[in-house]
Design an enzyme around this catalytic site. Structure first.
Site, PDB file in Angstrom:
ATOM      1  N   ILE A  29       0.832  -1.203   0.000  1.00  0.00           N
ATOM      2  CA  ILE A  29       0.000   0.000   0.000  1.00  0.00           C
ATOM      3  C   ILE A  29       0.873   1.261   0.000  1.00  0.00           C
ATOM      4  O   ILE A  29       0.588   2.226  -0.721  1.00  0.00           O
ATOM      5  CB  ILE A  29      -0.934  -0.027   1.231  1.00  0.00           C
ATOM      6  CG1 ILE A  29      -1.962  -1.165   1.082  1.00  0.00           C
ATOM      7  CG2 ILE A  29      -1.638   1.313   1.414  1.00  0.00           C
ATOM      8  CD1 ILE A  29      -2.802  -1.425   2.337  1.00  0.00           C
ATOM      9  N   ARG A  49      12.848  -0.064   6.334  1.00  0.00           N
ATOM     10  CA  ARG A  49      14.038  -0.535   7.033  1.00  0.00           C
ATOM     11  C   ARG A  49      15.192  -0.948   6.122  1.00  0.00           C
ATOM     12  O   ARG A  49      16.291  -1.193   6.604  1.00  0.00           O
ATOM     13  CB  ARG A  49      13.664  -1.704   7.954  1.00  0.00           C
ATOM     14  CG  ARG A  49      12.846  -1.253   9.151  1.00  0.00           C
ATOM     15  CD  ARG A  49      12.235  -2.398   9.891  1.00  0.00           C
ATOM     16  NE  ARG A  49      11.294  -3.115   9.041  1.00  0.00           N
ATOM     17  CZ  ARG A  49      10.562  -4.151   9.423  1.00  0.00           C
ATOM     18  NH1 ARG A  49      10.665  -4.592  10.661  1.00  0.00           N
ATOM     19  NH2 ARG A  49       9.726  -4.728   8.580  1.00  0.00           N
ATOM     20  N   VAL A  76      10.442   2.586  12.420  1.00  0.00           N
ATOM     21  CA  VAL A  76       9.506   3.465  13.147  1.00  0.00           C
ATOM     22  C   VAL A  76       9.413   3.132  14.636  1.00  0.00           C
ATOM     23  O   VAL A  76       8.740   3.844  15.382  1.00  0.00           O
ATOM     24  CB  VAL A  76       8.087   3.482  12.514  1.00  0.00           C
ATOM     25  CG1 VAL A  76       8.115   4.059  11.115  1.00  0.00           C
ATOM     26  CG2 VAL A  76       7.434   2.111  12.548  1.00  0.00           C
ATOM     27  N   ASN A 102       2.100   4.856   7.220  1.00  0.00           N
ATOM     28  CA  ASN A 102       1.610   3.613   6.626  1.00  0.00           C
ATOM     29  C   ASN A 102       2.364   2.381   7.137  1.00  0.00           C
ATOM     30  O   ASN A 102       1.817   1.274   7.113  1.00  0.00           O
ATOM     31  CB  ASN A 102       1.755   3.722   5.097  1.00  0.00           C
ATOM     32  CG  ASN A 102       1.621   2.390   4.413  1.00  0.00           C
ATOM     33  OD1 ASN A 102       0.524   1.890   4.203  1.00  0.00           O
ATOM     34  ND2 ASN A 102       2.754   1.767   4.070  1.00  0.00           N
ATOM     35  N   TYR A 167      -3.303  -6.087  17.099  1.00  0.00           N
ATOM     36  CA  TYR A 167      -3.490  -5.279  15.879  1.00  0.00           C
ATOM     37  C   TYR A 167      -4.739  -4.405  16.005  1.00  0.00           C
ATOM     38  O   TYR A 167      -4.707  -3.213  15.688  1.00  0.00           O
ATOM     39  CB  TYR A 167      -3.586  -6.249  14.693  1.00  0.00           C
ATOM     40  CG  TYR A 167      -3.600  -5.596  13.325  1.00  0.00           C
ATOM     41  CD1 TYR A 167      -2.447  -5.018  12.782  1.00  0.00           C
ATOM     42  CD2 TYR A 167      -4.756  -5.596  12.541  1.00  0.00           C
ATOM     43  CE1 TYR A 167      -2.454  -4.450  11.516  1.00  0.00           C
ATOM     44  CE2 TYR A 167      -4.774  -5.034  11.276  1.00  0.00           C
ATOM     45  CZ  TYR A 167      -3.621  -4.459  10.765  1.00  0.00           C
ATOM     46  OH  TYR A 167      -3.632  -3.903   9.506  1.00  0.00           O
ATOM     47  N   LYS A 171      -4.702  -0.366  15.976  1.00  0.00           N
ATOM     48  CA  LYS A 171      -5.406   0.396  14.935  1.00  0.00           C
ATOM     49  C   LYS A 171      -6.555   1.229  15.540  1.00  0.00           C
ATOM     50  O   LYS A 171      -6.821   2.333  15.070  1.00  0.00           O
ATOM     51  CB  LYS A 171      -5.914  -0.543  13.839  1.00  0.00           C
ATOM     52  CG  LYS A 171      -4.789  -1.236  13.043  1.00  0.00           C
ATOM     53  CD  LYS A 171      -3.900  -0.252  12.290  1.00  0.00           C
ATOM     54  CE  LYS A 171      -2.924  -0.964  11.349  1.00  0.00           C
ATOM     55  NZ  LYS A 171      -2.075  -0.043  10.584  1.00  0.00           N
ATOM     56  N   THR A 202      -1.612  -7.489  -0.701  1.00  0.00           N
ATOM     57  CA  THR A 202      -0.191  -7.186  -0.441  1.00  0.00           C
ATOM     58  C   THR A 202       0.444  -8.365   0.293  1.00  0.00           C
ATOM     59  O   THR A 202      -0.229  -9.353   0.605  1.00  0.00           O
ATOM     60  CB  THR A 202      -0.031  -5.939   0.476  1.00  0.00           C
ATOM     61  OG1 THR A 202      -0.469  -6.309   1.797  1.00  0.00           O
ATOM     62  CG2 THR A 202      -0.842  -4.756  -0.012  1.00  0.00           C
TER      63      THR A 202
HETATM   64  P1  NDP Z   1       3.410  -4.758   3.619  1.00  0.00           P
HETATM   65  O1  NDP Z   1       3.885  -5.816   4.541  1.00  0.00           O
HETATM   66  O2  NDP Z   1       3.299  -5.044   2.163  1.00  0.00           O
HETATM   67  O3  NDP Z   1       4.323  -3.457   3.798  1.00  0.00           O
HETATM   68  C1  NDP Z   1       4.598  -2.966   5.074  1.00  0.00           C
HETATM   69  C2  NDP Z   1       5.534  -1.779   4.937  1.00  0.00           C
HETATM   70  O4  NDP Z   1       5.841  -1.299   6.236  1.00  0.00           O
HETATM   71  C3  NDP Z   1       6.818  -2.142   4.261  1.00  0.00           C
HETATM   72  O5  NDP Z   1       7.239  -1.073   3.442  1.00  0.00           O
HETATM   73  C4  NDP Z   1       7.768  -2.321   5.430  1.00  0.00           C
HETATM   74  O6  NDP Z   1       9.084  -2.046   5.006  1.00  0.00           O
HETATM   75  C5  NDP Z   1       7.257  -1.265   6.395  1.00  0.00           C
HETATM   76  N1  NDP Z   1       7.578  -1.514   7.779  1.00  0.00           N
HETATM   77  C6  NDP Z   1       7.186  -2.550   8.561  1.00  0.00           C
HETATM   78  N2  NDP Z   1       7.704  -2.434   9.793  1.00  0.00           N
HETATM   79  C7  NDP Z   1       8.439  -1.287   9.791  1.00  0.00           C
HETATM   80  C8  NDP Z   1       9.216  -0.627  10.746  1.00  0.00           C
HETATM   81  N3  NDP Z   1       9.386  -1.093  12.006  1.00  0.00           N
HETATM   82  N4  NDP Z   1       9.836   0.527  10.397  1.00  0.00           N
HETATM   83  C9  NDP Z   1       9.698   1.018   9.162  1.00  0.00           C
HETATM   84  N5  NDP Z   1       8.986   0.447   8.197  1.00  0.00           N
HETATM   85  C10 NDP Z   1       8.363  -0.714   8.509  1.00  0.00           C
HETATM   86  O7  NDP Z   1       2.033  -4.249   4.203  1.00  0.00           O
HETATM   87  P2  NDP Z   1       0.761  -3.518   3.551  1.00  0.00           P
HETATM   88  O8  NDP Z   1       1.169  -2.678   2.417  1.00  0.00           O
HETATM   89  O9  NDP Z   1      -0.303  -4.511   3.394  1.00  0.00           O
HETATM   90  O10 NDP Z   1       0.337  -2.615   4.803  1.00  0.00           O
HETATM   91  C11 NDP Z   1       0.567  -1.228   4.877  1.00  0.00           C
HETATM   92  C12 NDP Z   1      -0.308  -0.677   5.982  1.00  0.00           C
HETATM   93  O11 NDP Z   1      -1.673  -0.947   5.658  1.00  0.00           O
HETATM   94  C13 NDP Z   1      -0.074  -1.275   7.350  1.00  0.00           C
HETATM   95  O12 NDP Z   1      -0.163  -0.269   8.330  1.00  0.00           O
HETATM   96  C14 NDP Z   1      -1.216  -2.261   7.507  1.00  0.00           C
HETATM   97  O13 NDP Z   1      -1.553  -2.483   8.845  1.00  0.00           O
HETATM   98  C15 NDP Z   1      -2.314  -1.543   6.768  1.00  0.00           C
HETATM   99  N6  NDP Z   1      -3.381  -2.416   6.316  1.00  0.00           N
HETATM  100  C16 NDP Z   1      -3.135  -3.456   5.455  1.00  0.00           C
HETATM  101  C17 NDP Z   1      -4.157  -4.285   5.064  1.00  0.00           C
HETATM  102  C18 NDP Z   1      -3.943  -5.460   4.158  1.00  0.00           C
HETATM  103  O14 NDP Z   1      -4.847  -6.318   4.082  1.00  0.00           O
HETATM  104  N7  NDP Z   1      -2.822  -5.574   3.450  1.00  0.00           N
HETATM  105  C19 NDP Z   1      -5.549  -4.053   5.509  1.00  0.00           C
HETATM  106  C20 NDP Z   1      -5.698  -2.931   6.396  1.00  0.00           C
HETATM  107  C21 NDP Z   1      -4.650  -2.144   6.769  1.00  0.00           C
HETATM  108  P3  NDP Z   1      10.379  -2.890   5.468  1.00  0.00           P
HETATM  109  O15 NDP Z   1       9.930  -4.279   5.807  1.00  0.00           O
HETATM  110  O16 NDP Z   1      11.289  -2.813   4.302  1.00  0.00           O
HETATM  111  O17 NDP Z   1      10.868  -2.124   6.628  1.00  0.00           O
END
Ligand code: NDP
Length: 270
Positions: A29, A49, A76, A102, A167, A171, A202
């Site tokens: 996303i 990260r 974060v 996000n 979670y 949220k 995703t």
């Molecule tokens: P992904 O797992 O595809 O991506 C998660 C992103 O967050 C990655 O870019 C990851 O980067 C980053 N991330 C995770 N932990 C950390 C951290 N400690 N510090 C910095 N960056 C971090 O997830 P989605 O795209 O699906 O989710 C994005 C958001 O949308 C989230 O907040 C999720 O809760 C929310 N969401 C998702 C849903 C879904 O069904 N997919 C539904 C509802 C909400 P990296 O690992 O490289 O650090």
């Protein structure tokens, strides 16, 4: 008022030269949000990260869109890394006008197996991370006369679901933070909103399906059918659909929209 109206959705590049930061912008996303904001003219910093992954994604978007997109490493959950990343991003593109919180993780477990480590991992990433990032941008947005904070929450921010207590708590907390700050900043140029996706196509959903398959022995197709059965449209949400909602909240013309939690979930909640 006419100038503001001209910066609405019909304007080709309504975010031209504004600096947008998207945490968790390396994939899913967040990457879709980064692309959409860049298409609208913003200079975008994606944060996550892995610096090498961010660099690859930023280079690809910059080249394909003719936009300015850069990557900045942070975790974060780490206040010092956050401060360093925001400082460096600000030196490159100026004070952020847009912040999209996000970055997030989802960990599923029955409550009896939700230990303190799982609880704290989820809360510190999905809730405290947003709090720490918002603290970095408030002064610059106020001084600059424009600010948009969008928190990517979830349907789990508005309703309870089994096996994801941490979670859901994080949220729901993120939506509480959104509402409190929208009230507190109402007399400033900053709006604060949340977007609440349903299950979206995703890695998070891919990992959830693997987890269900491993723990229950069910096949992935049946597990996916179960997940999408929550959505009256009977499908996963696509990342670009969430990104479009976020982008609309970031427009200059959305100045009166604040404190809202916009569902992008096919009617799962109403
Ligand atoms: P992904 O797992 O595809 O991506 C998660 C992103 O967050 C990655 O870019 C990851 O980067 C980053 N991330 C995770 N932990 C950390 C951290 N400690 N510090 C910095 N960056 C971090 O997830 P989605 O795209 O699906 O989710 C994005 C958001 O949308 C989230 O907040 C999720 O809760 C929310 N969401 C998702 C849903 C879904 O069904 N997919 C539904 C509802 C909400 P990296 O690992 O490289 O650090």
């Amino acid at each position: 008022m006419s100038n503001t109206a001209a910066k609405g959705i019909a304007d080709h590049r309504p975010l031209a030269d504004r600096h947008a930061i998207v945490t968790g912008g390396s994939r899913g996303i967040g990457l879709a949000i980064a692309e959409t904001l860049a298409r609208l003219g913003a200079n975008v910093t994606i944060m996550g990260r892995s610096q090498s992954t961010l660099n690859e994604r930023a280079a690809e978007l910059s080249e394909r869109l003719g936009a300015k997109v850069r990557g900045e490493r942070l975790d974060v959950t780490d206040p010092e890394l956050i401060a360093a990343a925001f400082r460096s991003a600000g030196e490159r593109f100026g004070a952020p006008a847009i912040l999209v919180n996000n970055a997030g993780i989802a960990r599923a477990a029955p409550f009896a197996k939700t230990d303190l480590t799982l609880w704290q991992d989820v809360l510190s990433t999905d809730l405290t991370g947003a709090f720490l990032c918002i603290r970095q941008v408030v002064k610059g947005m106020t001084d600059g006369g424009f600010g948009r904070v969008v928190n990517v929450a979830s349907t789990a921010g508005l309703s309870g679901y089994p096996y994801i207590a941490a979670y859901c708590a994080a949220k729901h907390g993120l939506i509480g933070l959104t509402r409190a700050l929208a009230q507190e900043f109402a007399k400033t140029p900053i709006t604060v909103n949340a977007v609440c996706p349903g299950y979206t196509n995703t890695d998070i959903v891919g990992d959830a399906l693997d987890n269900i398959a491993a723990k229950t022995g069910r096949d992935r197709t049946a597990a996916l059918a179960d997940l999408v059965s929550h959505n009256p449209q009977g499908r996963l949400i696509e990342p670009f659909e969430v990104a479009e909602a976020v982008a609309w909240l970031c427009l200059p013309a959305s100045a009166s929209v604040t404190g809202q939690s916009i569902l992008v979930a096919g009617g799962e909640l109403m």
